[in-house]
Design an enzyme around this catalytic site. Structure first.
Site, mmCIF file in Angstrom:
data_model
loop_
_atom_site.group_PDB
_atom_site.id
_atom_site.type_symbol
_atom_site.label_atom_id
_atom_site.label_comp_id
_atom_site.label_asym_id
_atom_site.label_seq_id
_atom_site.Cartn_x
_atom_site.Cartn_y
_atom_site.Cartn_z
ATOM 1 N N ASN A 185 0.827 -1.206 0.000
ATOM 2 C CA ASN A 185 0.000 0.000 0.000
ATOM 3 C C ASN A 185 0.857 1.250 0.000
ATOM 4 O O ASN A 185 2.000 1.253 0.470
ATOM 5 C CB ASN A 185 -0.934 0.009 1.221
ATOM 6 N N ASN A 213 4.366 5.436 15.503
ATOM 7 C CA ASN A 213 4.537 4.884 14.157
ATOM 8 C C ASN A 213 5.895 5.317 13.618
ATOM 9 O O ASN A 213 6.032 6.383 13.034
ATOM 10 C CB ASN A 213 3.390 5.354 13.258
ATOM 11 N N PHE A 214 6.900 4.468 13.834
ATOM 12 C CA PHE A 214 8.230 4.703 13.288
ATOM 13 C C PHE A 214 8.480 3.735 12.134
ATOM 14 O O PHE A 214 9.597 3.310 11.883
ATOM 15 C CB PHE A 214 9.313 4.475 14.355
ATOM 16 N N CYS A 227 6.138 3.400 8.857
ATOM 17 C CA CYS A 227 5.629 3.501 7.489
ATOM 18 C C CYS A 227 6.745 3.898 6.523
ATOM 19 O O CYS A 227 7.399 4.909 6.713
ATOM 20 C CB CYS A 227 4.473 4.490 7.418
ATOM 21 N N CYS A 263 2.434 -37.584 -8.251
ATOM 22 C CA CYS A 263 2.588 -36.417 -9.136
ATOM 23 C C CYS A 263 4.045 -36.267 -9.585
ATOM 24 O O CYS A 263 4.315 -35.664 -10.613
ATOM 25 C CB CYS A 263 2.121 -35.144 -8.439
ATOM 26 N N CYS A 311 8.244 -34.263 -6.153
ATOM 27 C CA CYS A 311 9.419 -34.479 -5.306
ATOM 28 C C CYS A 311 10.581 -34.956 -6.164
ATOM 29 O O CYS A 311 11.727 -34.535 -5.979
ATOM 30 C CB CYS A 311 9.107 -35.493 -4.201
ATOM 31 N N CYS A 343 14.055 -32.976 -6.616
ATOM 32 C CA CYS A 343 15.285 -33.592 -6.110
ATOM 33 C C CYS A 343 16.248 -33.894 -7.258
ATOM 34 O O CYS A 343 17.443 -33.626 -7.173
ATOM 35 C CB CYS A 343 14.942 -34.864 -5.340
ATOM 36 N N CYS A 349 17.213 -32.555 3.107
ATOM 37 C CA CYS A 349 17.074 -31.103 2.909
ATOM 38 C C CYS A 349 15.650 -30.610 3.115
ATOM 39 O O CYS A 349 15.416 -29.447 3.348
ATOM 40 C CB CYS A 349 17.583 -30.698 1.540
ATOM 41 N N CYS A 365 5.694 -31.187 -2.051
ATOM 42 C CA CYS A 365 4.633 -32.206 -2.149
ATOM 43 C C CYS A 365 3.271 -31.549 -1.941
ATOM 44 O O CYS A 365 3.078 -30.814 -0.979
ATOM 45 C CB CYS A 365 4.857 -33.286 -1.096
#
Lengths: 444, 434
Positions: free
Chosen positions: B77, B136-137, B139, B350, B353, B357, B383, B390
């Site tokens: 924003n 507010n420090f 924005c 699917c 993986c 890999c 890892c 997945c």
């Protein structure tokens, strides 16, 4: 209104024109952009995707869906059309439930596959609506190839040959190209003259001449084609129909389902088309379902598919069976026709129950009679008009490799050639592969 | 059902879910709707000095990135502080606080870095009856160009100075809201503490350009052909916020300083995670802006259910309990060895993986002809990439190897002795094990 609906015999105008138009609207309406985005987001981009393996034309499905996700449906269309030039029609008529969508990992996981067929249609429709033909011809080779039969196999072969710079003449026995895309297939799967528009779009490649009204074995001979052209591809389909071996099969009201479907596809006004009040369709394949469902949609009161084996043996997929049932078609299994009764015109059909317990199908002797003023025969088509010089494999043209027949310089593909399912998508793959083989042998 | 009543800096609220200072808290109308929906408190949208209010752009203020199915993941924003007159805001705050005495109302403030400016506004805020203030420090756009917002938050000395002015001129709690647009969040947090801050809140939004309009070659949101960086928030920033909260919670110099956590909190689970990481409560903005105020009901019931399941009777039972487990990389146990394991019943084949890999990692997943995927323990370095790509949660897990077994990758026997990099023979600066 009710009277027209219930009129006995074979009659036109059982339903109002509006009701018929509604009944024959698009079976799977086109996705809009938002629907396509939502559907495309469900694709996991699988490795060595099962959907791609299941596609007879090996379309890179994860890639084209990713292209839709990334905002380029035209690029997706190109990915599709590179493998399958009739990807638009295949998106409409492929039994995806037994091909790509059956093996989609989300079908396996959730019972709800990625809607590959509708996404393919979204991509190809987008490109065709833009009037784009994404392929150009290579430099002219000076070679000429004849294609006999302007159905899916022939058109696919012709396009691929033209793309490689060959000049192609496509002959067809009918007055219009398209083959079963134009004259077969249920109307609600190919609305708005899609088959015709697709052929026009395909021909934009250039280098293809269509010659209609020529039939092999009548006013066209293989010998003359072989001497006039550098190669010949036969895609003549199955022009014959199996005869119904039942007493009274010649009575009025007994008709080949393929003729009914072709007439329906070509009808200017469906409400002028005649259909029985009580229709019985003999057979268990896609043609039987298409004839039965369309009879119902035209206003037949009772439509029954009578199939001689059990449900699992039925050639039509479970989706098609359910579609028929949802339209009010009754499915009867393990019954075979023994007689059509009636004084001149059919009024009843007599069916005998069958048993397969011994391994061969036999009648049990028990019969049942159904009221039938119209009987459609959908018990299979046969090869007709194949040149005698060609060796056959069973009842089809024998081929080796990419459609090579026993005669040098002659290839064949589609329903007329042995091997492969009798599907539009299989015909497209065979036409394409034969074209590449023809190209290699002409240029090699 | 667990009691969600939270006391933060002595301010009670019925639950730890506050709305952050942002568009949802800019007006009495919105705040009343928020309280009716069940929010425990609000930080009223930042007030500026008396006089003509700031003006906002009149073109688009927000940009976004999305995940699958256009789920909003990150929002940016370029809106400024409240563009309504100070007096109007103060009157509304007074009225709402009077009507909702059990809810927390904190007033966010941003005035120039001059003591007089703070001395002018603080008594007016005190008169509203609000429970505290938030400085507010943070924005990063617009106001920073005028020497406020993150321009202050990026200079620890200014933070300390302004915080001190506020503590000297205001009796109720002072929360300092920090910007993430710095290199080490511990410095501004220490400065806030040095200035006497009662708490810090973080993170404010992150400098960002979410997208470029490729037709007009301009950043989005585009205002008259130009764009500027905005402040980024939403689910995408949660990991950044979580780390910054953890850094402050475990820094010996700021440990124990109350924290109000902000940054992509979308569900009860996000809130629980921030609180476990040391936050006394949480502030929400983007989730409310995406789905509306009703989401707080899921947060309330979700946190309660989880607390019941875990046996926590009050939020103080679990606040900060994850902090001792945040450490430096060098102290991680190198003898802790896991291997990926694929649950074949859950696997949908699917192959993601495998692609991940095989193409990008350690070639530790085998694929059979019939699409059965299995882990090659002799190659798996654990890892976790396969777990993360997945699509089926829980299908691939990391299984710890028991001490005494042999890791087929290294051929070495797994030890249950703790051993880290500081004593590892490959470390040139290794200290001898004690």
């Amino acid at each position: 209104m009710a009277a027209r609906h219930q009129a006995s015999g074979v009659q036109a105008g059982r339903l109002s024109a509006d009701a018929i138009a509604e009944n024959f609207s698009d079976l799977h309406p086109a996705f809009d952009a938002h629907e396509a985005a939502v559907a495309a987001d469900r694709c996991y981009f699988c490795y060595d995707a099962p959907c791609m393996t299941a596609c007879p034309t090996d379309i890179d499905i994860p890639m084209f869906i990713r292209e839709i996700q990334a905002g380029h449906p035209e690029a997706a269309a190109r990915t599709i059309l590179e493998q399958n030039i009739l990807g638009g029609m295949c998106a409409r008529v492929c039994p995806t439930e037994t091909l790509c969508e059956e093996v989609c990992v989300r079908e396996v996981a959730e019972g709800k596959p990625v809607e590959i067929g509708r996404l393919q249609r979204y991509a190809t429709d987008t490109l065709m609506a833009a009037g784009v033909h994404p392929f150009t011809r290579a430099d002219a080779t000076g070679k000429k190839v004849a294609v006999v039969g302007a159905g899916p196999a022939g058109l696919s072969c012709a396009h691929r040959l033209a793309m490689h710079g060959h000049d192609v003449v496509v002959y067809d026995r009918r007055n219009k190209p398209g083959g079963l895309n134009e004259f077969g297939i249920a109307a609600y799967k190919s609305v708005d003259s899609f088959a015709e528009r697709e052929v026009d779009w395909l021909l934009q490649i250039g280098g293809i001449e269509i010659v209609t009204g020529r039939t092999l074995g009548e006013d066209l001979s293989l010998d003359s084609l072989c001497s006039e052209f550098d190669a010949v591809f036969l895609s003549i389909g199955l022009a014959g129909v199996n005869a119904l071996r039942a007493e009274g099969a010649d009575k009025q009201g007994v008709r080949d389902a393929v003729d009914f479907i072709a007439e329906l596809r070509q009808a200017e006004d469906l409400s002028a088309l005649e259909v029985g009040r009580n229709v019985v369709v003999i057979g268990g394949g896609m043609t039987a379902v298409d004839a039965a469902v369309q009879s119902k949609l035209l206003g037949a009161e009772n439509v029954t598919i009578a199939y001689r084996r059990d449900r699992d043996a039925m050639g039509a997929s479970r989706f098609e069976q359910d579609l028929a049932a949802s339209k009010g078609v009754k499915l009867m299994f393990n019954v075979q026709p023994v007689a059509v009764h009636g004084n001149g015109a059919a009024t009843e059909i007599e069916l005998e129950y069958t048993s397969n317990q011994t391994g061969t199908l036999t009648g049990t002797g028990e019969t049942v009679r159904l009221v039938a003023d119209q009987v459609f025969k959908a018990i299979g088509q046969t090869l007709e008009g194949a040149p005698e010089a060609l060796a056959l494999d069973g009842r089809k043209i024998a081929v080796t490799g990419a459609g090579r027949t026993s005669v040098d310089g002659v290839w064949a593909g589609g329903d007329c050639a042995a091997g492969g399912d009798d599907l539009t998508v299989t015909a497209v793959a065979e036409g394409r592969d034969a074209a590449m083989d023809i190209h290699d042998s002409l240029m090699g | 059902m667990a009691d969600l009543t939270t006391e933060f800096l002595g301010i009670k609220s019925p639950n730890p879910f506050w709305l952050a200072s942002a568009p949802p808290t800019d007006k009495e109308y919105n705040v009343r709707r928020a309280f009716e929906a069940g929010w425990g408190g609000v930080v009223w949208k930042t007030l500026g000095s008396e006089g003509p209010p700031v003006v906002n752009v009149n073109g688009p203020r927000y940009g976004a990135i999305w995940g699958a199915d256009r789920r909003l993941l990150g929002l940016n924003n370029i809106e400024l502080i409240t563009d309504r007159p100070l007096e109007v805001n103060l009157e509304e705050i007074t009225r709402v606080k009077k009507d909702y005495p059990d809810r927390a109302i904190i007033v966010s403030l941003m005035v120039p870095c001059e003591e007089q400016a703070w001395k002018d506004i603080l008594p007016k805020v005190a008169a509203t009856g609000a429970d505290g203030i938030e400085l507010n420090f943070g924005c990063p756009h617009g106001m920073a160009e005028r020497g406020m917002g993150s321009a202050v938050g990026q200079v620890p000395e200014y933070i300390e100075m302004v915080t001190r002015w506020c503590k000297e001129n205001y009796d109720k709690p002072v929360i300092v809201k920090l910007t993430p647009n710095i290199t080490d969040v511990r410095y501004p947090a220490r400065a806030a503490k040095a200035g006497g801050a009662d708490a810090v809140s973080l993170i404010n939004t992150i400098n960002s350009i979410v997208s470029v309009d490729l037709d007009n070659m301009a950043p989005q949101p585009t205002i008259g052909g130009k764009g500027t960086h905005g402040g980024y928030c939403g689910p995408a920033v949660k990991p950044i916020a979580l780390n910054m909260v953890a850094e402050i919670a475990r820094d010996p110099e700021t440990h124990g300083l109350p924290i109000s956590a902000i940054g992509g909190i979308t569900t009860w689970r996000d809130a629980a995670e921030f609180m476990a990481m040391g936050a006394g409560n949480v502030q929400v903005c983007t989730a409310a802006m995406t789905y509306g105020f009703r989401i707080v009901q899921e947060m309330i019931s979700g946190l309660s259910q989880w607390m019941d399941e875990k046996g926590y009777s009050s939020t103080s039972d679990f606040i900060g309990t994850a902090v001792p487990n945040v450490t430096d990389w060098q102290y991680l146990d190198l003898n802790y060895i896991t291997k990926a394991k694929i649950d074949q019943d859950l696997c949908i084949s699917c192959g993601r993986c495998f692609a991940a890999c095989e193409d990008t990692s350690h070639q530790a997943i085998a694929m059979s002809e019939d699409r059965v995927f299995t882990v090659k323990d002799e190659e798996c370095v654990a890892c976790n990439l396969c777990v993360n790509v997945c699509p089926v949660e829980g299908c691939i897990t990391m299984e710890e190897m028991a001490a005494g077994t042999v890791d087929p990758r290294t051929g070495e026997t797994v030890s249950d002795d703790y051993a880290n990099w500081t004593t590892h023979p490959n470390n040139p600066g290794a200290c001898a094990a004690e």
